[in-house]
Design a protein around this motif. Structure first.
Motif, PDB file in Angstrom:
ATOM      1  N   PRO A  90      -8.432   9.095   4.595  1.00 30.62           N
ATOM      2  CA  PRO A  90      -8.770   9.142   6.025  1.00 30.62           C
ATOM      3  C   PRO A  90      -8.627   7.784   6.713  1.00 30.62           C
ATOM      4  N   TRP A  91      -8.675   6.709   5.934  1.00 34.26           N
ATOM      5  CA  TRP A  91      -8.620   5.382   6.557  1.00 34.26           C
ATOM      6  C   TRP A  91      -7.191   4.869   6.715  1.00 34.26           C
ATOM      7  N   LEU A  92      -6.230   5.610   6.176  1.00 36.83           N
ATOM      8  CA  LEU A  92      -4.826   5.213   6.336  1.00 36.83           C
ATOM      9  C   LEU A  92      -4.169   6.069   7.414  1.00 36.83           C
ATOM     10  N   SER A  93      -3.196   5.500   8.110  1.00 40.56           N
ATOM     11  CA  SER A  93      -2.441   6.293   9.072  1.00 40.56           C
ATOM     12  C   SER A  93      -1.569   7.299   8.311  1.00 40.56           C
ATOM     13  N   VAL A  94      -1.035   8.239   9.084  1.00 38.42           N
ATOM     14  CA  VAL A  94      -0.220   9.291   8.480  1.00 38.42           C
ATOM     15  C   VAL A  94       0.939   8.698   7.678  1.00 38.42           C
ATOM     16  N   TRP A  95       1.649   7.756   8.282  1.00 33.24           N
ATOM     17  CA  TRP A  95       2.818   7.216   7.559  1.00 33.24           C
ATOM     18  C   TRP A  95       2.397   6.453   6.306  1.00 33.24           C
ATOM     19  N   GLN A  96       1.246   5.781   6.379  1.00 35.80           N
ATOM     20  CA  GLN A  96       0.768   5.064   5.190  1.00 35.80           C
ATOM     21  C   GLN A  96       0.373   6.036   4.084  1.00 35.80           C
ATOM     22  N   ASN A  97      -0.204   7.185   4.482  1.00 34.65           N
ATOM     23  CA  ASN A  97      -0.477   8.234   3.491  1.00 34.65           C
ATOM     24  C   ASN A  97       0.806   8.706   2.825  1.00 34.65           C
ATOM     25  N   VAL A  98       1.828   8.952   3.662  1.00 37.58           N
ATOM     26  CA  VAL A  98       3.094   9.473   3.126  1.00 37.58           C
ATOM     27  C   VAL A  98       3.724   8.461   2.172  1.00 37.58           C
ATOM     28  N   ALA A  99       3.569   7.186   2.496  1.00 34.91           N
ATOM     29  CA  ALA A  99       4.210   6.130   1.701  1.00 34.91           C
ATOM     30  C   ALA A  99       3.349   5.658   0.537  1.00 34.91           C
ATOM     31  N   PHE A 100       2.207   6.329   0.331  1.00 30.41           N
ATOM     32  CA  PHE A 100       1.251   5.799  -0.640  1.00 30.41           C
ATOM     33  C   PHE A 100       1.848   5.649  -2.047  1.00 30.41           C
ATOM     34  N   GLY A 101       2.584   6.667  -2.487  1.00 30.70           N
ATOM     35  CA  GLY A 101       3.188   6.595  -3.825  1.00 30.70           C
ATOM     36  C   GLY A 101       4.143   5.422  -3.960  1.00 30.70           C
ATOM     37  N   LEU A 102       4.822   5.110  -2.850  1.00 29.60           N
ATOM     38  CA  LEU A 102       5.763   3.987  -2.873  1.00 29.60           C
ATOM     39  C   LEU A 102       5.029   2.647  -2.910  1.00 29.60           C
ATOM     40  N   SER A 103       3.835   2.597  -2.267  1.00 32.62           N
ATOM     41  CA  SER A 103       3.063   1.342  -2.340  1.00 32.62           C
ATOM     42  C   SER A 103       2.659   1.072  -3.772  1.00 32.62           C
ATOM     43  N   ILE A 104       2.304   2.157  -4.494  1.00 37.23           N
ATOM     44  CA  ILE A 104       1.914   1.972  -5.895  1.00 37.23           C
ATOM     45  C   ILE A 104       3.077   1.387  -6.694  1.00 37.23           C
ATOM     46  N   ARG A 105       4.292   1.833  -6.340  1.00 39.32           N
ATOM     47  CA  ARG A 105       5.473   1.290  -7.016  1.00 39.32           C
ATOM     48  C   ARG A 105       5.813  -0.124  -6.569  1.00 39.32           C
ATOM     49  N   GLY A 106       5.151  -0.588  -5.516  1.00 38.89           N
ATOM     50  CA  GLY A 106       5.411  -1.931  -5.017  1.00 38.89           C
ATOM     51  C   GLY A 106       6.604  -2.021  -4.087  1.00 38.89           C
ATOM     52  N   ALA A 107       6.980  -0.907  -3.454  1.00 32.31           N
ATOM     53  CA  ALA A 107       8.105  -0.932  -2.513  1.00 32.31           C
ATOM     54  C   ALA A 107       7.753  -1.779  -1.292  1.00 32.31           C
ATOM     55  N   PRO A 108       8.727  -2.523  -0.762  1.00 36.10           N
ATOM     56  CA  PRO A 108       8.447  -3.351   0.414  1.00 36.10           C
ATOM     57  C   PRO A 108       8.177  -2.492   1.655  1.00 36.10           C
ATOM     58  N   GLU A 109       7.479  -3.089   2.633  1.00 30.86           N
ATOM     59  CA  GLU A 109       7.028  -2.336   3.804  1.00 30.86           C
ATOM     60  C   GLU A 109       8.175  -1.686   4.570  1.00 30.86           C
ATOM     61  N   GLU A 110       9.294  -2.424   4.740  1.00 30.82           N
ATOM     62  CA  GLU A 110      10.474  -1.850   5.408  1.00 30.82           C
ATOM     63  C   GLU A 110      10.845  -0.503   4.817  1.00 30.82           C
ATOM     64  N   GLU A 111      10.956  -0.497   3.478  1.00 32.88           N
ATOM     65  CA  GLU A 111      11.365   0.713   2.770  1.00 32.88           C
ATOM     66  C   GLU A 111      10.319   1.803   2.916  1.00 32.88           C
ATOM     67  N   ARG A 112       9.044   1.415   2.805  1.00 38.24           N
ATOM     68  CA  ARG A 112       7.973   2.412   2.910  1.00 38.24           C
ATOM     69  C   ARG A 112       8.002   3.099   4.271  1.00 38.24           C
ATOM     70  N   ARG A 113       8.170   2.285   5.322  1.00 42.65           N
ATOM     71  CA  ARG A 113       8.227   2.869   6.666  1.00 42.65           C
ATOM     72  C   ARG A 113       9.424   3.794   6.824  1.00 42.65           C
ATOM     73  N   ALA A 119      10.634  11.379   5.766  1.00 39.96           N
ATOM     74  CA  ALA A 119       9.870  12.520   5.219  1.00 39.96           C
ATOM     75  C   ALA A 119       9.105  13.227   6.331  1.00 39.96           C
ATOM     76  N   LEU A 120       8.552  12.456   7.276  1.00 47.05           N
ATOM     77  CA  LEU A 120       7.814  13.077   8.385  1.00 47.05           C
ATOM     78  C   LEU A 120       8.750  13.836   9.306  1.00 47.05           C
ATOM     79  N   ALA A 121       9.968  13.328   9.486  1.00 45.45           N
ATOM     80  CA  ALA A 121      10.949  14.060  10.293  1.00 45.45           C
ATOM     81  C   ALA A 121      11.269  15.396   9.633  1.00 45.45           C
TER      82      ALA A 121
END
Ligand code: ADP
Ligand code: ADP
Length: 227
Positions: A90-113, A119-121
């Protein structure tokens, strides 16, 4: 047929204790790449248990499970599980939720966005990118959950009554939506429900579980042309 292969799969919960409970006995199930299989059956017959095993979240007590020729013995981003009320953070925005698995992998912010935007499209929620989960309806939150799963490009989508908490009209829309997303993704789907109408609306193939282990697993081919 090697997207998912179950051979003689059994599961006894709390095996070896006084609370031991047999949920699955000797299940054989094959899912082809890109196939949409629905597991249909009454409450308590072991459908969720089988999804947990295929997800690699629990180990079978007997038999073997394979996915694309690899033994399933742990969770993998290739096999993504979506629940009835999938919890978004609940504390993350929608896009941050969608990118959560990628953050765990350490993907850079550009890629996560970029991945989250795409995916949201695909789930028709581009507008909701910067919203919080509690600003969305239940149906929209489940679409975000689907986007979060798709962002990892899974080969197998495991869905455990994902629309059960939604009202009838939203559920019907979500079924159409899911079929569109599934066709684009090329993923195999294993979808659990106890609603026969939902099973028939969605499935290439319906696998019927009965209430008692060892007595299951009639396979009904569904020959209706897709709309
Ligand atoms: P379904 O999804 O078809 O409703 P489940 O797979 O949830 O069925 O449950 C099958 C049986 O396994 C039930 O009797 C249930 O109580 C039991 N069970 C499910 N999960 C667990 C668990 N984590 N620990 C112990 N027993 C469980
Ligand atoms: P960004 O827009 O930088 O990609 P977010 O989508 O997470 O990041 O944030 C969008 C906006 O929401 C920002 O202005 C941020 O300050 C604000 N915001 C941050 N946390 C919350 C919150 N818990 N509830 C509502 N809005 C928030």
């Amino acid at each position: 047929k090697d997207a998912v292969v179950c051979r003689g799969v059994s599961k006894v919960w709390a095996a070896g204790t006084a609370r031991a409970h047999e949920a699955l006995r000797d299940v054989d199930l094959d899912v082809s790449p890109g196939e949409f299989v629905v597991l249909l059956g009454p409450s308590g017959c072991g459908k969720s248990t089988l999804l947990y095993l295929v997800a690699g979240l629990e180990l079978a007590t007997g038999g073997e499970i394979w996915s694309f020729r690899n033994p399933v013995d742990r969770p993998s981003p290739d096999r993504s599980l979506i629940f009835q009320e999938t919890s978004l953070f609940p504390w993350l925005s929608v896009w941050q939720n969608v990118a959560f698995g990628l953050s765990i992998r350490g993907a850079p912010e550009e890629e996560r966005r970029a991945v989250a935007r795409e995916a949201l499209a695909r789930v028709g929620l581009s507008e909701a990118m910067h919203k919080r989960p509690d600003e969305l309806s239940g149906g929209m939150r489940q679409r975000v959950a689907v986007a979060r799963a798709l962002a990892m490009r899974p080969k197998v989508l495991l869905m455990d009554e994902p629309f059960a908490a939604l009202d009838v009209q939203t559920r019907a829309k979500m079924q159409d939506f899911l079929l569109d997303v599934w066709r684009d993704s090329g993923a195999s789907v294993l979808f659990v429900t106890h609603h026969i109408d939902e099973a028939v609306a969605l499935a290439d193939r319906v696998v019927v579980f009965t209430a008692r282990p060892g007595r299951i697993k009639t396979v009904l081919p569904v020959d209706l042309p897709r709309p």
